[in-house]
Scaffold this active site. Structure first.
Site, short mmCIF file in Angstrom:
data_model
loop_
_atom_site.label_atom_id
_atom_site.label_comp_id
_atom_site.label_asym_id
_atom_site.label_seq_id
_atom_site.Cartn_x
_atom_site.Cartn_y
_atom_site.Cartn_z
N ASP A 39 0.80 -1.22 0.00
CA ASP A 39 0.00 0.00 0.00
C ASP A 39 0.84 1.27 0.00
OD1 ASP A 39 -2.39 -1.15 0.00
OD2 ASP A 39 -3.09 -0.29 1.92
N ASP A 98 1.09 4.17 -2.65
CA ASP A 98 0.73 5.52 -2.26
C ASP A 98 1.82 6.52 -2.67
OD1 ASP A 98 -1.43 6.72 -0.88
OD2 ASP A 98 0.04 7.37 0.62
N LEU A 158 -13.27 4.80 -0.38
CA LEU A 158 -13.33 5.79 0.71
C LEU A 158 -12.18 6.77 0.55
CD1 LEU A 158 -13.96 3.46 3.79
CD2 LEU A 158 -15.56 5.17 2.92
N LYS A 181 -11.37 -0.59 9.85
CA LYS A 181 -11.33 -0.75 8.40
C LYS A 181 -10.62 -2.06 8.13
CE LYS A 181 -10.09 1.68 4.14
NZ LYS A 181 -9.60 0.53 3.44
N GLU A 202 -16.37 -7.36 4.02
CA GLU A 202 -15.00 -7.69 3.66
C GLU A 202 -14.74 -9.18 3.89
OE1 GLU A 202 -14.05 -4.72 2.43
OE2 GLU A 202 -11.90 -5.06 2.41
N CYS A 226 22.29 -26.94 18.28
CA CYS A 226 23.64 -27.50 18.19
C CYS A 226 23.73 -28.66 19.18
CB CYS A 226 24.67 -26.43 18.55
SG CYS A 226 26.33 -27.12 18.68
S1 IVH Z 1 -17.79 1.50 4.38
C1 IVH Z 1 -19.61 3.55 0.63
N1 IVH Z 1 -16.66 0.24 6.39
O1 IVH Z 1 -12.55 -0.27 2.51
C2 IVH Z 1 -18.55 3.21 1.56
N2 IVH Z 1 -15.70 0.01 4.23
O2 IVH Z 1 -10.95 1.66 1.00
C3 IVH Z 1 -18.53 1.79 1.87
N3 IVH Z 1 -13.76 -1.47 4.15
O3 IVH Z 1 -14.46 -0.27 -0.40
C4 IVH Z 1 -17.42 1.40 2.67
N4 IVH Z 1 -13.76 -1.99 6.28
O4 IVH Z 1 -14.23 -2.48 0.90
C5 IVH Z 1 -16.63 0.50 5.06
N5 IVH Z 1 -15.79 -0.83 8.24
C6 IVH Z 1 -15.75 -0.59 6.93
C7 IVH Z 1 -14.78 -1.15 6.07
C8 IVH Z 1 -14.79 -0.81 4.72
C9 IVH Z 1 -13.18 -2.17 5.11
C10 IVH Z 1 -13.31 -1.42 2.74
C11 IVH Z 1 -14.43 -1.39 1.72
C12 IVH Z 1 -14.18 -0.13 0.94
C13 IVH Z 1 -12.72 0.08 1.16
C14 IVH Z 1 -12.32 1.50 0.91
#
Ligand code: IVH
Length: 692
Positions: A39, A43, A88, A120, A175, A434
């Site tokens: 990542d 980035d 996001l 996340k 996820e 050893c």
């Molecule tokens: S909300 C419309 N909540 O992160 C927004 N996403 O980098 C929906 N992800 O596409 C996403 N944990 O796949 C949400 N607690 C969480 C999450 C999460 C992982 C992922 C998801 C999103 C990505 C964005």
């Protein structure tokens, strides 16, 4: 992560090359999820691309990852999502988070009612379609607009039931991950089938989700973060218009689906964005010990009307934001594997890496634990490897990036002889050793024994130890206690130093058993385990008389470790005999015996009051001061235990007391947030004055 420098692109060709690399990585990431680039590298690259484009707007490539249209052209699939699966936007610190919150408030023309924060999860997004409560279709995120049908994985995903507890027709988004346990099992299964190990849980999830026709099944896990209804609710509206995000999560739970609420860090609903700070800190702190990978915290406006009013852009909603935590995994090149013999005679393979910065620290070496791991991971010299460094944990090699192999990688040389002494190796156990055991690297074994937290014989440095061994004056740790002044003078070259050391040796005879035991370097035990063993048995004799069952009464000793400790004690029997003969104390002071009572015991027959820390888990953090100044963590832990407490290193709800010295960091904050009592070293010294 934003603090890391952007890649510097000096000319158009380098720019085009960077665009190409970024696109390949993004396509792999969103496509099969097996990107060879971590990542943070991605980035840096995209920030370099954006910087180049800012100063050369005329030359922006239509393939650039900064171009939304190009990003939209990522590998999709055959299935069109009911509504786009958005991404996001990211923030990297509390200032940026607060600016985001202010922006949302501004759009709403009033403050956001409530926020919801959750982990996340670092996996693969999927949409799960249920018809009348039955799971019918699974679709990957793909490019956000269309994804791939992976319904063949139905039935292999923990947390995503085939049947909901209500016959609803809904779409659940979340996820897909492998928990650490699933990941370890997966690599065991893979290598048993002659296939390469997965480099990390995310790659494993991606590969597994898309795989069909495998001879084996690799179980996955699901954590939901979204619920959409594809049919209108009773009043003709969408489920999302009626429910806060918190309520949607609770609804998912009641349907039998695992959600982000179910990770050990849970979720939090709050009204003032400043409250996010403590939650973020808690998640960051617990991250390393979580059973699944997370890469940030997602903060959302909780109320559906707030979400609606804030709206969404084409790429990401404006009502939610990802607070990204620094990458704890990076990829780098495995240059070499070196083998070291430790103080107990164990052989430890160590990976020498192309230096890479992981969470703020440049990592050049990483542990490989044992030779079997090299085979299990099928590591090769020259491999791109995933390196993980989390919290205070020693950097580890998670696995090779098999998709990045060029064919020029070579097998890791495995030693046939001991790399230290050239003798034979006992390779019958998981950890190789050893054949000479701890005698192989005697210098290390003695240096450890004289260390600050063991016998504490100050002034015996590496050169003195080497001299003493070369002169045959020391062959094991017990010989330290029978050294003559002449031997020490000749080893140190100084009468003054020799006398100082003699005085320390004489004091070391009175060390409590736990330190002498620790100094022996019994495999399977360290400092805290030595304290527990000494406290449980009270004397070396009792430890030696204990059988496997008795040893298992000690917290943290299971059947395997008990057998190892028994074998070690048998091996060390002669040394222990020599220690006793040299007049070394081999008993542990009884818990709760005040130091003053030991020296002034007057045969008082009244029942002694319980020691002040009885039943309390106590954590010491920061630098000790006042009467405790200069004490090491081990010293303080010994003191805690003498006073009846249990020394612990992490703060939780069940912690009874935290002793916070200067520069106490997150542990003190955590104690404050959990309402655990915090005292200064001076206050603590007063509480346990009788035991100091
Ligand atoms: S909300 C419309 N909540 O992160 C927004 N996403 O980098 C929906 N992800 O596409 C996403 N944990 O796949 C949400 N607690 C969480 C999450 C999460 C992982 C992922 C998801 C999103 C990505 C964005």
């Amino acid at each position: 992560m934003t603090d890391a420098p952007a890649a510097v692109l000096t000319d158009y060709d380098t720019y085009l090359l960077a665009v190409e690399q970024a696109r390949t990585a993004a396509a792999a990431y969103y496509g099969d999820g097996t990107s060879p680039m971590d990542d943070e590298s991605y980035d840096r690259l995209t920030r370099g691309i954006a910087a180049y484009e800012a100063s050369h707007p005329e030359g922006v490539s239509s393939d650039s990852p900064t171009d939304k249209v190009a990003a939209g052209a990522l590998a999709g699939g055959d299935v069109t999502h009911s509504t786009p699966m958005l991404s996001l936007d990211n923030v990297f610190n509390l200032d940026e988070l607060s600016r985001w919150g202010a922006g949302v408030d501004k759009r709403l023309g009033r403050p956001v009612r409530n926020y919801h924060a959750g982990p996340k999860i670092d996996g693969l997004a999927i949409a799960a379609y249920y018809t009348n409560g039955k799971l019918e279709q699974l679709v990957t995120r793909g490019n956000g607009t269309t994804g791939e049908d992976v319904s063949h994985a139905i039935g292999t995903i923990a947390g995503l039931p085939d049947l909901l507890s209500a016959s609803m027709t809904v779409e659940i988004r979340g996820e897909i991950v492998l928990t650490s346990e699933q990941f370890e099992d997966a690599n065991r299964i893979r290598t048993a089938h002659g296939e390469p190990a997965f480099s990390n849980p995310r790659n494993a999830a991606a590969g597994t989700l898309r795989a069909t026709g495998r001879a084996y099944t690799i179980p996955l896990s699901f954590y939901a973060y979204g619920l959409l209804s594809s049919e209108p609710g009773p009043s003709g509206d969408d489920i999302r218009d009626r429910m806060t995000h918190s309520l949607l999560m609770a609804t998912l739970t009641s349907l039998g689906v695992q959600t982000v609420n179910d990770t050990p860090v849970g979720t939090l609903t709050f009204s003032d964005l400043t409250e996010a700070g403590a939650y973020i800190e808690k998640v960051a702190e617990q991250r390393a010990s979580l059973p699944l990978g997370i890469d940030g915290i997602v903060i959302k406006a909780d109320h559906p009307l707030d979400q609606k009013a804030a709206g969404s852009g084409s790429r990401a909603p404006r009502w939610a934001i990802a607070y990204k935590l620094p990458a704890i995994e990076r990829t780098t090149t495995l240059k070499k594997v070196t083998w070291e013999v430790g103080r107990t005679g164990n052989l430890a393979p160590r990976a020498e890496l192309e230096p890479v910065e992981v969470a703020g620290v440049v990592v050049t070496f990483a542990t490989l634990h044992n030779p079997n791991l090299i085979g299990r991971l099928d590591l090769r010299i020259g491999d791109q490897v995933v390196v993980r460094r989390a919290g205070d944990v020693i950097p580890q090699v998670v696995g090779p990036v098999v998709s990045a192999r060029t064919g020029s990688e070579t097998p890791v040389p495995i030693p046939a002889q001991c790399p230290e002494c050239g003798g034979g190796i006992d390779s019958s156990q998981e950890r190789w050793r050893c054949l000479k055991g701890r005698a192989c690297n005697l210098t290390r074994s003695i240096q450890y024994a004289v260390g600050r937290d063991q016998l504490d014989i100050d002034g015996v440095g590496q050169s003195t130890v080497t001299q003493l061994i070369a002169a045959n004056a020391v062959g094991d740790i017990a010989d330290l206690f029978t050294l003559s002044r002449e031997q020490l003078v000749s080893a140190t070259g100084s009468e003054k130093n020799a006398d100082k050391i003699l005085a320390r040796i004489s004091a070391a005879r009175q060390q409590p058993l736990n330190r002498v035991f620790c100094a022996l370097g019994v495999r399977g035990t360290g400092r805290s385990m030595s304290r527990r063993i000494a406290r449980t048995f009270g004397s070396m004799k009792a430890i030696q008389e204990a059988d496997a069952e008795a040893l298992q009464a000690v917290e943290g000793i299971g059947p395997e470790r008990a057998a190892l400790v028994l074998a070690e004690l048998a091996e060390l029997e002669a040394v222990i005999g020599k220690l006793a003969a040299a007049g070394v104390n081999l008993t542990e002071p009884q818990v709760g015996t005040p130091v003053s009572a030991v020296s002034t015991a007057e045969g008082d027959s009244a029942a002694a009051p319980a020691p002040p820390l009885t039943g309390k888990a106590v954590v010491a953090t920061g630098t000790m001061s006042g009467p405790l100044a200069g004490m090491s963590r081990n010293d303080v832990n010994e003191l805690i235990e003498r006073a009846g407490g249990r020394a612990s290193s992490s703060v939780s709800k069940s912690t009874g007391l935290v002793v916070a010295g200067e520069k106490a960091g997150s542990k003190k904050d955590k104690a404050d947030s959990l309402g655990v009592t915090v005292v200064t070293p001076e206050e603590f010294a007063e509480m346990v004055a009788a035991y100091l």
